[in-house]
Design a protein around this motif. Structure first.
Motif, PDB file in Angstrom:
ATOM      1  N   ARG A 110       0.857  -1.194   0.000  1.00 53.54           N
ATOM      2  CA  ARG A 110       0.000   0.000   0.000  1.00 53.54           C
ATOM      3  C   ARG A 110       0.895   1.247   0.000  1.00 53.54           C
ATOM      4  N   PRO A 111       1.526   1.524  -1.134  1.00 55.10           N
ATOM      5  CA  PRO A 111       2.517   2.612  -1.170  1.00 55.10           C
ATOM      6  C   PRO A 111       1.946   3.987  -0.841  1.00 55.10           C
ATOM      7  N   ALA A 112       0.722   4.271  -1.313  1.00 52.36           N
ATOM      8  CA  ALA A 112       0.139   5.590  -1.020  1.00 52.36           C
ATOM      9  C   ALA A 112      -0.111   5.739   0.479  1.00 52.36           C
ATOM     10  N   ASP A 113      -0.654   4.686   1.107  1.00 57.56           N
ATOM     11  CA  ASP A 113      -0.868   4.727   2.552  1.00 57.56           C
ATOM     12  C   ASP A 113       0.464   4.886   3.286  1.00 57.56           C
ATOM     13  N   ALA A 114       1.509   4.239   2.781  1.00 56.95           N
ATOM     14  CA  ALA A 114       2.819   4.311   3.428  1.00 56.95           C
ATOM     15  C   ALA A 114       3.371   5.740   3.404  1.00 56.95           C
ATOM     16  N   VAL A 115       3.092   6.488   2.347  1.00 58.55           N
ATOM     17  CA  VAL A 115       3.526   7.888   2.298  1.00 58.55           C
ATOM     18  C   VAL A 115       2.855   8.680   3.422  1.00 58.55           C
ATOM     19  N   VAL A 116       1.559   8.420   3.647  1.00 57.39           N
ATOM     20  CA  VAL A 116       0.843   9.094   4.731  1.00 57.39           C
ATOM     21  C   VAL A 116       1.437   8.698   6.083  1.00 57.39           C
ATOM     22  N   VAL A 117       1.756   7.428   6.258  1.00 58.71           N
ATOM     23  CA  VAL A 117       2.352   6.958   7.513  1.00 58.71           C
ATOM     24  C   VAL A 117       3.701   7.631   7.743  1.00 58.71           C
ATOM     25  N   ALA A 118       4.508   7.739   6.690  1.00 59.61           N
ATOM     26  CA  ALA A 118       5.814   8.401   6.818  1.00 59.61           C
ATOM     27  C   ALA A 118       5.638   9.853   7.221  1.00 59.61           C
ATOM     28  N   GLU A 119       4.626  10.516   6.672  1.00 57.89           N
ATOM     29  CA  GLU A 119       4.372  11.916   7.022  1.00 57.89           C
ATOM     30  C   GLU A 119       3.984  12.041   8.491  1.00 57.89           C
ATOM     31  N   ILE A 120       3.128  11.132   8.971  1.00 54.37           N
ATOM     32  CA  ILE A 120       2.723  11.155  10.374  1.00 54.37           C
ATOM     33  C   ILE A 120       3.923  10.857  11.278  1.00 54.37           C
ATOM     34  N   ALA A 121       4.758   9.901  10.880  1.00 60.14           N
ATOM     35  CA  ALA A 121       5.942   9.571  11.670  1.00 60.14           C
ATOM     36  C   ALA A 121       6.850  10.791  11.823  1.00 60.14           C
TER      37      ALA A 121
ATOM     38  N   GLU B  32       7.171   5.212  -8.429  1.00 62.31           N
ATOM     39  CA  GLU B  32       6.646   5.043  -9.790  1.00 62.31           C
ATOM     40  C   GLU B  32       5.134   4.798  -9.791  1.00 62.31           C
ATOM     41  N   VAL B  33       4.600   4.187  -8.735  1.00 60.41           N
ATOM     42  CA  VAL B  33       3.184   3.793  -8.730  1.00 60.41           C
ATOM     43  C   VAL B  33       2.295   4.834  -8.060  1.00 60.41           C
ATOM     44  N   LEU B  34       2.870   5.940  -7.599  1.00 61.43           N
ATOM     45  CA  LEU B  34       2.089   6.932  -6.854  1.00 61.43           C
ATOM     46  C   LEU B  34       1.364   7.896  -7.783  1.00 61.43           C
ATOM     47  N   ALA B  35       0.144   8.285  -7.382  1.00 59.25           N
ATOM     48  CA  ALA B  35      -0.566   9.357  -8.078  1.00 59.25           C
ATOM     49  C   ALA B  35       0.107  10.686  -7.767  1.00 59.25           C
ATOM     50  N   SER B  36      -0.284  11.721  -8.497  1.00 62.81           N
ATOM     51  CA  SER B  36       0.454  12.993  -8.436  1.00 62.81           C
ATOM     52  C   SER B  36       0.529  13.575  -7.033  1.00 62.81           C
ATOM     53  N   GLU B  37      -0.613  13.588  -6.284  1.00 62.71           N
ATOM     54  CA  GLU B  37      -0.584  14.243  -4.974  1.00 62.71           C
ATOM     55  C   GLU B  37       0.303  13.489  -3.989  1.00 62.71           C
TER      56      GLU B  37
END
Length: 428
Positions: A79-90, A109-114
């Motif tokens: 879940r790469p998009a969710d992982a970006v959110v988790v990294a931001e919270i961390a 490579e698999v992430l949407a623009s935002e």
């Protein structure tokens, strides 16, 4: 085109939002956690993020850090998009190592623009150079009009003190307030051409901007002066800024300038005192900003300033003492409720502790108790709980656990008592 998917993930989650928001408002988080766990199996991959977002929203940062540590190892890959959110919270929770580890395992490579924009911003903050460069190339190739890419390049230009390039990039963006940002960068660029930057003239010219852009200009001007090794000039500049424009960003720059002044011009005592007074005013307006308070404390410490910090604080205290004072009336301590006996306290809060065990974790200071749990003699119970908290031993795990339970219970009872501010004494 106007249709939807009955029973979709979005529809099911949205049906819970009102009840979850209400539970957060009333401080009981346990029921929401159980509802998340009870979601259908197709939500299993999403549940770790839902739990984390709930804990973060509730301000239970300790639990949120534990949730991040328990994230499955393959979470960033699945879940790469969710992982970006988790990294931001961390990162928000002060765990840059965890954020760096999670982000490093995400394939941009698999992430949407935002999410790719967020990935780039986090990579820069965390010092992940190669992932950051890769994200920048992907944005440039797949989303060349990305605002996140533009602001990233503006920030890079400003970091290099290339205000002209920053103004040029901003002027080409069809985004809200891009023109105002471009004007600020252009003003600073015009005043800083050559080897004799006109700092005072730049501050004066920026007064024509709206407040938020005046503050932006002031920060850029002060950062440039610090970069050129002119901390005394920074103190002159920040003291020339209007009081309403002296914000957290300028407060931090002022503290840097104060520390540098002790090396360059240790005799500039009056300016140091005025700058610290201005920072104190910001600290008083932002009691939630613990990081700024800690930075102020470190700046004034003996390790940083020797006895200079003490002299500055004494000067500020004497100045405040000379101002007209309006003393508050003394509290009538005889009118305070008499503390209830230990047995009466245990009888009164027993049902409350049982309720909290079901609602746990709860948000201290936010938990709203049901009416049925409020004792008739709430004032004397609260006074007894305050005394209990003062003397309850916490040198064992069992003692500290009981202390925490009693504290949450006591703070939740205070809004129903006569002395509304006693919860502050309890937390302190």
């Amino acid at each position: 085109l106007g249709g939807g998917i009955p029973g979709s993930a979005a529809e099911l989650l949205s049906s819970h939002l009102d009840s979850w928001t209400e539970a957060i408002r009333t401080g009981a988080i346990g029921p929401i956690q159980r509802e998340i766990d009870a979601l259908p199996s197709r939500f299993d991959g999403m549940k770790p993020l839902l739990h984390l977002q709930l804990l973060r929203k509730a301000g239970l940062d300790g639990f949120a850090r534990q949730a991040i540590a328990k994230m499955p190892a393959d979470f960033p890959r699945l879940r790469p998009a969710d992982a970006v959110v988790v990294a931001e919270i961390a990162l928000e929770l002060g765990q840059p190592d965890a954020a760096r580890r999670i982000l490093s395992d995400v394939d941009p490579e698999v992430l949407a623009s935002e999410f790719l924009e967020t990935f780039l911003r986090l990579a820069v903050v965390l010092g992940l150079q190669e992932p950051g460069k890769r994200a920048e190339r992907l944005l440039e190739t797949k989303y060349p009009t990305s605002l996140g890419l533009a602001w990233h390049r503006i920030e890079r230009a400003i970091t290099s003190f290339d205000y002209r390039s920053a103004a040029e990039i901003a002027s080409k963006q069809a985004a809200p307030h891009a023109a105002e940002h471009a004007a600020v960068y252009a003003l600073v660029a015009d005043r800083f051409d050559g080897n004799a930057p006109d700092y005072s003239g730049a501050i004066e010219a920026s007064r024509n901007f709206p407040p938020q852009y005046r503050r932006l200009a002031a920060r850029l001007i002060c950062e440039n002066a610090l970069h050129r090794g002119r901390p005394v000039t920074v103190l002159d500049l920040v003291l020339a800024v209007a009081t309403e424009d002296f914000d957290e960003g300028l407060a931090r720059l002022s503290l840097r300038a104060v520390r540098d002044c002790l090396v360059v011009r240790p005799e500039s005592g009056e300016k140091l005192t005025k700058a610290i007074s201005a920072v104190l005013a910001v600290v008083a307006r932002t009691p939630y900003d613990g990081d700024l308070r800690n930075q102020l404390t470190r700046t004034l410490s003996v390790e940083s300033m020797g006895l200079h910090g003490l002299a500055i604080l004494m000067s500020i205290a004497l100045d405040l003492a000379k101002r007209p004072q309006k003393p508050e009336p003394l509290a009538d301590l005889s009118a305070w409720p008499k503390p209830a006996s230990p047995d009466a306290i245990l009888d009164a809060i027993g049902p409350t502790l049982q309720w909290m065990s079901k609602a746990s974790p709860v948000m201290i200071g936010r938990a709203v108790l049901p009416d049925a749990l409020i004792p008739a003699n709430v004032d004397s119970i609260v006074a007894g709980l305050l005394r209990f908290l003062e003397f309850q031993p916490i040198d064992t795990e069992q003692g500290s656990g009981l202390f925490e339970q009693i504290l949450v219970c006591a703070v939740a009872l205070v809004p129903r008592a006569s002395i509304k501010d006693m919860d502050l004494s309890m937390i302190r």
